[in-house]
Design an enzyme around this catalytic site. Structure first.
Site, PDB file in Angstrom:
ATOM      1  CB  SER A 169     -58.362 -41.016 -38.836  1.00  0.00           C
ATOM      2  OG  SER A 169     -57.689 -40.477 -37.732  1.00  0.00           O
ATOM      3  CG  ASP A 224     -56.626 -32.890 -38.084  1.00  0.00           C
ATOM      4  OD1 ASP A 224     -55.509 -33.256 -37.665  1.00  0.00           O
ATOM      5  OD2 ASP A 224     -56.937 -32.907 -39.288  1.00  0.00           O
ATOM      6  CE  LYS A 283     -52.120 -36.175 -36.830  1.00  0.00           C
ATOM      7  NZ  LYS A 283     -52.742 -36.500 -38.135  1.00  0.00           N
ATOM      8  NE  ARG A 310     -55.370 -29.568 -37.983  1.00  0.00           N
ATOM      9  CZ  ARG A 310     -56.306 -29.112 -38.821  1.00  0.00           C
ATOM     10  NH1 ARG A 310     -57.136 -28.173 -38.411  1.00  0.00           N
ATOM     11  NH2 ARG A 310     -56.410 -29.583 -40.045  1.00  0.00           N
TER      12      ARG A 310
END
Length: 405
Positions: free
Chosen positions: A189, A287, A314, A360
């Site tokens: 990331s 994400d 997560k 999400r």
């Protein structure tokens, strides 16, 4: 809140909410600056409120009305502080180094899955830099840190989360010594660290990138800065995928020159327009995985989302969650330790899913509902408050039909 969505194509325009990633960073930098900053275009998400609360506990004066924060930087550092990170991994991992650099004996608290999420790089490295950890239970939180962080070389595993690097980049300029971050594994990331460096530059601090890490000059001063938080590509991704599945949404409020890695969703959806399956390494865009898995269900053939193992730690195990949710409504998804394999099906049946207290997952399934043949019930949909509190209001304005049950 449990909702029942009646399938419907979405139409209209949406102003994408501000980037949570950028907002966290701007609030922290402003709190470390000597003087007053004004940060506008904020969203009153639970995670952002957690960071604001923690920076106030560290001595910053913050007036916040839900859209703007006026921040007077820390003048008097407290000896002790209790920092409630709620469920925000960013808040926790950014502020452990910051509190240590300020020399605050801090107790970190959290809830949900946060106490189980790793802080191993700090636990392993910080005792070499004058900071000790005291764990008050059987998980990582609550925990206390004690001691004032010293500079020098920090050897950090880059494969767990870039948030550890960002936390150090905020902390190390405050130290009197120069410091070097040496990555012991490839950085995951990286675009998030690029965002951090951009925000630090705006607030007067410079970070040098090296072949295997970062060099940070000590005794730098954070300077006040006022500006607006740019739109969030990770939230825009839900609407881009909705369009790829047949909706007609005008997506507004984004910065085309953004450093956000999740900007990749634009090209991903363009490439998926031909209907062909895809294989995507999600190392830099974790994400996007939940909503990309919805998109893959409407591509011909078998798609693969790889290097996704970090998503198992997560807010929930996102690989298992999307496998479960999509298969319940007619998808064909298999997960491995670090991959999702998704066979295109072309339509969903509808039914009922849990969203595992993960914002999400809830938003991804709401987009999936637009292509269901029958209504879809989403259990626990209120978890969208973590990042996008008015998501379902916007969903309704775009023509989404749902009722609370």
């Amino acid at each position: 809140m449990d909702i029942k969505i009646t399938p419907n194509i979405l139409r209209g325009s949406v102003v994408v909410p501000p980037s949570k990633s950028v907002a966290h960073r701007m609030i922290i930098a402003a709190a470390l600056a000597k003087g007053k900053s004004e940060i506008s275009n904020l969203s009153p998400s639970v995670d952002i409120k957690a960071t604001i609360g923690c920076m106030k506990a560290l001595g910053a004066e913050i007036e916040y009305d839900g859209n703007m924060a006026v921040i007077e930087g820390i003048k008097n550092v407290p000896d002790k502080a209790v920092l409630d990170c709620c469920e925000s991994g960013s808040t926790l991992r950014f502020l452990i180094p910051v509190a240590a650099a300020l020399g605050v004996n801090a107790e970190f608290q959290g809830r949900g899955k946060l106490p189980e999420r790793p802080i191993t790089p700090f636990i392993n490295e910080f005792p070499n830099h004058n900071v000790s950890f005291d764990f008050l239970g059987n998980t990582n939180l609550p925990c206390k840190i004690q001691g004032k962080l010293s500079g020098g070389k920090f050897e950090i595993d880059g494969g767990i989360s870039s948030q550890f690097i960002t936390g150090l980049l905020f902390a190390l300029p405050l130290l009197s010594e120069d410091s070097e971050i040496l990555l012991t594994s490839p950085l995951q990331s990286k675009p998030y660290v690029d965002i951090t460096r951009g925000v630090l530059h705006d607030f007067g601090c410079e970070i040098s990138e090296s072949n295997n890490g970062y060099y940070v000059r000590g005794s730098q001063r954070f300077k006040p800065f006022s500006g607006a938080v740019e739109g969030d590509f990770s939230q825009a991704a839900f609407f881009y995928v909705a369009n790829a599945l047949g909706s007609a949404i005008e997506i507004c409020g984004l910065n085309e020159r953004s450093l956000q890695g999740d900007k990749a969703i634009v090209e991903i959806c363009k490439n998926a327009a031909n209907g062909n399956a895809f294989e995507i390494d999600c190392s830099d865009i974790p994400d996007l995985v939940p909503i990309m898995s919805v998109l893959a269900c409407f591509c011909n053939g078998t798609s693969r989302i790889t290097n996704a193992g970090r998503l198992r730690i997560k807010e929930c195990d996102r690989l298992a969650a999307m496998e479960s949710c999509l298969n319940k409504i007619g998808g064909k998804v298999k997960s491995t330790a670090d991959m999702l394999e998704i066979e295109g099906v072309g339509a969903f049946k509808g039914g009922e899913v849990e969203c595992f207290n993960d914002h999400r997952i809830a938003m991804s399934m709401a987009i999936a509902a637009s292509r269901c043949e029958n209504p879809l019930i989403i259990r626990g949909a209120e978890c969208v408050a973590k990042s996008y509190p008015d998501f379902f209001e916007v969903y309704r304005e775009l023509g989404g039909e749902f009722e609370e049950i």
